[in-house]
Design a protein around this motif. Structure first.
Motif, PDB file in Angstrom:
ATOM      1  N   ALA A 199     -22.877  12.006 -13.271  1.00 49.86           N
ATOM      2  CA  ALA A 199     -21.556  10.919 -13.448  1.00 49.86           C
ATOM      3  C   ALA A 199     -20.561  11.755 -14.111  1.00 49.86           C
ATOM      4  CB  ALA A 199     -21.985   9.843 -14.137  1.00 49.86           C
ATOM      5  N   LYS A 200     -19.389  11.607 -13.384  1.00 52.82           N
ATOM      6  CA  LYS A 200     -18.291  12.557 -13.867  1.00 52.82           C
ATOM      7  C   LYS A 200     -16.901  11.926 -14.184  1.00 52.82           C
ATOM      8  CE  LYS A 200     -19.974  16.870 -11.816  1.00 52.82           C
ATOM      9  NZ  LYS A 200     -19.608  18.078 -10.941  1.00 52.82           N
ATOM     10  N   VAL A 201     -16.581  12.359 -15.123  1.00 52.84           N
ATOM     11  CA  VAL A 201     -15.021  11.893 -15.419  1.00 52.84           C
ATOM     12  C   VAL A 201     -14.016  13.203 -15.751  1.00 52.84           C
ATOM     13  CG1 VAL A 201     -13.432  10.506 -17.009  1.00 52.84           C
ATOM     14  CG2 VAL A 201     -15.950  10.038 -16.563  1.00 52.84           C
ATOM     15  N   ASN A 202     -13.050  13.322 -14.574  1.00 52.07           N
ATOM     16  CA  ASN A 202     -12.282  14.474 -14.723  1.00 52.07           C
ATOM     17  C   ASN A 202     -13.057  15.708 -14.271  1.00 52.07           C
ATOM     18  OD1 ASN A 202      -9.737  12.887 -14.773  1.00 52.07           O
ATOM     19  ND2 ASN A 202     -10.005  13.053 -16.847  1.00 52.07           N
ATOM     20  N   LYS A 209     -15.180   4.926 -16.228  1.00 48.19           N
ATOM     21  CA  LYS A 209     -15.543   4.851 -14.810  1.00 48.19           C
ATOM     22  C   LYS A 209     -15.704   6.320 -14.547  1.00 48.19           C
ATOM     23  CE  LYS A 209     -12.897   0.663 -13.453  1.00 48.19           C
ATOM     24  NZ  LYS A 209     -12.045   0.020 -12.558  1.00 48.19           N
ATOM     25  N   PHE A 210     -16.854   6.224 -13.994  1.00 44.42           N
ATOM     26  CA  PHE A 210     -17.417   7.767 -13.066  1.00 44.42           C
ATOM     27  C   PHE A 210     -17.147   7.895 -11.920  1.00 44.42           C
ATOM     28  CE2 PHE A 210     -20.522   5.595 -16.405  1.00 44.42           C
ATOM     29  CZ  PHE A 210     -20.143   6.513 -17.537  1.00 44.42           C
ATOM     30  N   THR A 211     -17.203   9.033 -11.537  1.00 40.92           N
ATOM     31  CA  THR A 211     -17.607   9.432 -10.214  1.00 40.92           C
ATOM     32  C   THR A 211     -18.954   9.828  -9.945  1.00 40.92           C
ATOM     33  OG1 THR A 211     -15.083  10.493  -9.605  1.00 40.92           O
ATOM     34  CG2 THR A 211     -17.152  11.156  -8.013  1.00 40.92           C
ATOM     35  N   GLU A 240     -21.635  10.101  -2.873  1.00 47.09           N
ATOM     36  CA  GLU A 240     -20.639   9.974  -3.813  1.00 47.09           C
ATOM     37  C   GLU A 240     -19.755   8.799  -3.677  1.00 47.09           C
ATOM     38  OE1 GLU A 240     -16.717  12.831  -4.736  1.00 47.09           O
ATOM     39  OE2 GLU A 240     -18.926  13.871  -4.888  1.00 47.09           O
ATOM     40  N   LYS A 241     -19.430   8.163  -5.034  1.00 48.86           N
ATOM     41  CA  LYS A 241     -18.647   6.952  -5.145  1.00 48.86           C
ATOM     42  C   LYS A 241     -17.898   7.175  -6.376  1.00 48.86           C
ATOM     43  CE  LYS A 241     -18.878   2.048  -4.795  1.00 48.86           C
ATOM     44  NZ  LYS A 241     -18.056   2.090  -3.907  1.00 48.86           N
ATOM     45  N   ALA A 242     -16.450   6.924  -6.114  1.00 52.67           N
ATOM     46  CA  ALA A 242     -15.887   6.970  -7.494  1.00 52.67           C
ATOM     47  C   ALA A 242     -15.589   5.537  -7.885  1.00 52.67           C
ATOM     48  CB  ALA A 242     -14.285   7.576  -6.824  1.00 52.67           C
ATOM     49  N   ASP A 243     -14.838   5.507  -9.189  1.00 52.28           N
ATOM     50  CA  ASP A 243     -14.806   4.424  -9.961  1.00 52.28           C
ATOM     51  C   ASP A 243     -16.091   3.395 -10.474  1.00 52.28           C
ATOM     52  OD1 ASP A 243     -12.040   4.960 -10.162  1.00 52.28           O
ATOM     53  OD2 ASP A 243     -11.478   3.998  -8.145  1.00 52.28           O
ATOM     54  N   ALA A 259     -22.393  10.726  -8.478  1.00 53.11           N
ATOM     55  CA  ALA A 259     -23.027  11.537  -7.129  1.00 53.11           C
ATOM     56  C   ALA A 259     -24.500  11.877  -7.328  1.00 53.11           C
ATOM     57  CB  ALA A 259     -22.180  13.080  -7.306  1.00 53.11           C
TER      58      ALA A 259
END
Length: 595
Positions: free
Chosen positions: A203-206, A249-251, A266-269, A253
């Motif tokens: 789970a990534k942010v930026n 809010k994560f991306t 993969e899903k954003a927000d 994956a």
């Protein structure tokens, strides 16, 4: 203590905003000056502990419908950290009974004073989320980390009493330090269960991970993806304990493998809350490049690549991740049954107008399954979204006379193009004697001769795909299934009502096991459109055709050699002649408008 954690039903509602982990770092605003060497004593500490609603958790987990229940067990050992004095107390507390609420008591050694704030940890002060195996049982035993915060209300030389640190006091509310997620993995394209041997979650942010892999006293966090390994998976359900380092809010994956194929998602927000339980069905990207899989050990696959046509060359892979340039005409031997080789390229076409052997063509020495997306030969990445062909003769002769291939019984061979070009699939599978079924053909608009002779002489083919096209082109279906002697079931309908020259010319000629004809709704027939369409189809004894206007040789010999008696359904206003170029002699005629 017992936990009830509510479910979130969809992936959009699933992937959510993480509550900050109950911190175990020191407080920089301590007002009272502490002694340099606080007195060390051994105490008996007693605390009443209870559930904290959705945030409550302990070791014993049980799934009940869509809630996850947790209860104290007398074997639990709760570590105690004096937050005020920044020191771990030696010893532990244990529940005195099993259940949703319990009295925690035990012997502790350290320095404690009235009004000190203490953190209570199960199963330890440090946390490590690596090494998960995807089962709820293992999470319950090793990864269900919980924290309670208490304030010491009284202390003497032998005993400590504490209660919840909130202004109202009372039993300590334990909070869950991670979300627990039940993943059900299925393929997006094929809707088949994915029994993954490995699932990696991030789970990534930026671009930076927000998943906590481990926490080390007093406040060191290691962030990064969490990988779950399963030795012998029997289903497509994986449980994961996922701690999030911040609310955001994560991306989100996922990457999964079943030891043979790799799947991604993969899903954003996306948001997720620590302390919650979620059940999520994930439709993972199961797009595969064009793949050959050995049905017999020792099968060799060769791609005759004419680099003057495929100017950018081709790549191959045997594991789906490592790719190398393919040397044209080089056999790739698949040593074992189930071994595979994949191909991808960046060429607009693999043939030209010439019939002098300059086309690119696959061959196999022993039986192989084929599946995956043919568009991987057009674009090596993003092929799962590619639906447009740009050059004529794109896949002409690609598998011509390859009698050792058949489509995989589960994995599909995808020909997803909806924008076609002249002769793009011409003779693509001609005389592939082992082919028992055909891929789906979704295009609604035809190009000149696009499907001409595509399955000509595929003698093992039993059933055709649905052919939805309503806009035809000259010769688009001509000889498409000619001499498919095992073919029994054609499309139920050929839906186009505006025809093109020779569009169905010899389409089913010599299909002498064909048991019925498609419904033919077109009323205006033009040059050679049905010419020899059902020639020598000995078993056909029923046809519905609404044609009322005829031009030139549109129906010449179209029913030559069909059954000697049958039923012909026609439009009431139509005038037909009798014979092989009309309604067969001996057939009964009935009028119809539409069946």
């Amino acid at each position: 203590m017992k936990k009830i954690i509510t479910d979130t039903k969809t992936l959009a509602a699933l992937l959510m905003a993480g509550a900050a982990l109950a911190a175990c770092s020191g407080d920089d605003n301590i007002v009272e000056e502490l002694p340099a060497t606080p007195a060390q004593h051994t105490y008996t500490m007693t605390i009443e502990a209870t559930k904290g609603g959705d945030a409550a958790t302990t070791r014993a987990l049980a799934l009940n419908g869509k809630t996850l229940n947790a209860t104290w067990q007398t074997t639990d050992e709760v570590a105690v950290y004096n937050h005020t004095k920044e020191a771990v107390l030696e010893g532990h507390l244990s529940p005195q009974s099993n259940g949703a609420s319990a009295t925690l008591t035990g012997s502790l050694t350290g320095s404690v004073a009235k009004d000190d704030v203490v953190y209570l940890y199960w199963p330890s002060v440090n946390a490590d989320y690596t090494g998960q195996d995807g089962t709820l049982e293992t999470i319950a035993q090793r990864y269900d980390y919980t924290t309670g915060v208490a304030k010491v209300t009284s202390v003497n030389s032998t005993a400590i009493v504490a209660e919840d640190s909130s202004p109202s006091g009372g039993p300590v509310l334990f909070t869950n330090n991670q979300a627990i997620v039940k993943f059900t993995l299925i393929g997006k394209t094929f809707a088949t269960p994915i029994n993954a041997t490995q699932l990696t979650i991030d789970a990534k942010v930026n671009g930076e991970s927000r998943l906590i892999q481990s926490i080390t006293y007093p406040s060191t966090q290691t962030l990064g993806p969490i990988t779950i390994n399963r030795t012998t998976p029997t289903d497509n359900v994986i449980y994961a304990a996922l701690p999030f380092s911040s609310e955001a809010k994560f991306t989100f994956a996922l990457t999964a493998t079943d030891g043979k194929y790799t799947y991604t998602y993969e899903k954003a927000d996306v948001t997720m809350l620590n302390g919650r339980y979620y059940e999520v069905t994930v439709r993972m990207n199961d797009a595969q490049p064009l793949t050959f899989e050995a049905r017999e050990a020792g099968a060799s696959v060769t791609f005759k690549v004419n680099t003057e046509v495929a100017t950018n060359g081709v790549e191959y892979s045997t594991d789906g991740s490592s790719w190398a340039a393919y040397t044209p005409y080089t056999p790739i031997t698949l040593e074992n049954v189930g071994d595979r080789v994949m191909f991808r390229g960046n060429n607009a076409a693999y043939a030209t107008a010439s019939d002098n052997g300059d086309n690119c063509e696959f061959s196999c020495t022993k039986p192989c399954y084929i599946y995956g997306n043919i568009m991987s030969l057009i674009t090596p990445t993003g092929f799962e979204k590619a639906t447009t062909l740009t050059e004529p003769y794109t896949f002409k002769y690609l598998f011509d006379y390859n009698n050792n291939i058949d489509i995989h019984p589960i994995q599909k061979l995808l020909l997803p193009a909806t924008t076609l070009t002249e002769k793009c699939y011409y003779c693509m599978f001609r005389s592939c004697y082992g082919l028992t079924k055909a891929p789906e053909l979704p295009a609604m608009t035809m190009a000149k001769a696009c499907y001409s002779k595509m399955f000509h002489n595929c003698t093992a083919l039993v059933e055709t795909p649905y052919l939805p096209a309503t806009t035809l082109a000259d010769d688009c279906y001509s000889e498409m299934f000619e001499s498919c002697s095992s073919l029994k079931t054609p499309p139920a309908i050929l839906p186009a009502t505006t025809l093109a020259g020779s569009c169905y010319n010899k389409m089913f000629a010599h299909c002498n096991n064909l048991e019925r004809a498609p419904y033919l709704p077109a009323t205006q027939l033009i040059g050679a459109c049905y010419y020899m369409m059902f020639y020598d189809c000995k078993k056909i004894n029923s046809i519905t055709c609404l044609a009322t206007n005829f031009y030139g040789d549109c129906i010449d010999y179209w029913l030559y050699g069909v059954a000697s008696d049958g039923t012909f359904y026609k439009a009431s206003s139509a005038t037909w002649t009798r014979g092989v170029s009309g309604i067969p002699e001996g057939w009964t005629v009935e009028e119809t408008t539409h069946l």
